[in-house]
Motif scaffolding. Structure first.
Motif, PDB file in Angstrom:
ATOM      1  N   MET A   1       0.843  -1.183   0.000  1.00 11.57           N
ATOM      2  CA  MET A   1       0.000   0.000   0.000  1.00 11.57           C
ATOM      3  C   MET A   1       0.892   1.251   0.000  1.00 11.57           C
ATOM      4  SD  MET A   1      -2.646   1.630   2.724  1.00 11.57           S
ATOM      5  CE  MET A   1      -4.009   0.533   2.707  1.00 11.57           C
ATOM      6  N   GLY A   2       0.425   2.290  -0.661  1.00 14.57           N
ATOM      7  CA  GLY A   2       1.191   3.523  -0.745  1.00 14.57           C
ATOM      8  C   GLY A   2       1.109   4.355   0.514  1.00 14.57           C
ATOM      9  N   LYS A   3       1.956   5.390   0.555  1.00 14.44           N
ATOM     10  CA  LYS A   3       1.911   6.312   1.684  1.00 14.44           C
ATOM     11  C   LYS A   3       2.370   7.691   1.232  1.00 14.44           C
ATOM     12  CE  LYS A   3       6.479   4.967   3.390  1.00 14.44           C
ATOM     13  NZ  LYS A   3       7.213   4.378   4.483  1.00 14.44           N
ATOM     14  N   PHE A   4       1.797   8.689   1.869  1.00 14.87           N
ATOM     15  CA  PHE A   4       2.230  10.064   1.683  1.00 14.87           C
ATOM     16  C   PHE A   4       3.193  10.393   2.809  1.00 14.87           C
ATOM     17  CE2 PHE A   4      -1.823  10.267  -0.566  1.00 14.87           C
ATOM     18  CZ  PHE A   4      -1.517  11.077  -1.658  1.00 14.87           C
ATOM     19  N   GLU A   5       4.342  10.940   2.467  1.00 17.71           N
ATOM     20  CA  GLU A   5       5.292  11.402   3.464  1.00 17.71           C
ATOM     21  C   GLU A   5       5.402  12.917   3.335  1.00 17.71           C
ATOM     22  OE1 GLU A   5       8.998   9.324   2.901  1.00 17.71           O
ATOM     23  OE2 GLU A   5       8.224   7.519   3.863  1.00 17.71           O
ATOM     24  N   ILE A   6       5.030  13.604   4.413  1.00 17.12           N
ATOM     25  CA  ILE A   6       5.133  15.071   4.457  1.00 17.12           C
ATOM     26  C   ILE A   6       6.382  15.411   5.249  1.00 17.12           C
ATOM     27  CG2 ILE A   6       4.055  17.226   5.192  1.00 17.12           C
ATOM     28  CD1 ILE A   6       1.336  15.793   5.063  1.00 17.12           C
TER      29      ILE A   6
END
Length: 123
Positions: A1-6
């Motif tokens: 699964m993907g993820k957003f990294e801020i």
């Protein structure tokens, strides 16, 4: 699964959307605040599965926002940008040698972004 990294970027914040294998699929502009970056992430999630306007084809049909725009850069590589309903660019992709690879990048956003976890990296 993907993820957003801020993460912190200069005087603001930016995000990367990463696929399950850790590869960066899309990147944001730099936002002035963490809340603005989070809003950008939500914009990508909301618009991840919109239509593609292929600007590399002569006489292409101009689509309404939100949309992906596929184009060639100065180096002759294929790129995409995701535009929100207000026409603002909310995510961009890297340069690809093959158009099919660029289209796969867009498809990957559609698969990964909607349910992606959001992680804020403390600097």
């Amino acid at each position: 699964m993907g993820k957003f990294e801020i993460s912190k970027a200069g005087t603001g914040f930016k995000f990367n959307l990463k696929a399950g294998n850790g590869q960066i699929i899309a990147t944001s502009q730099t936002y002035k605040s963490l809340d603005s970056a989070k809003a950008g992430v939500e914009g990508v999630k909301k618009n991840a599965q919109v239509h593609v306007e292929d600007q590399t084809v002569e006489g292409y049909e101009e689509l309404k926002h939100p949309k992906y725009e596929v184009y060639t850069d100065k180096a002759g590589e294929f790129r995409f940008r995701l535009k929100a309903s207000n026409g603002e660019i909310i995510a961009t992709g890297e340069g690809y040698k093959a158009k099919a690879s660029c289209m796969n990048g867009i498809e990957s956003i559609g698969k990964n972004a909607p349910e992606a976890e959001v992680i804020v990296i403390e600097a």
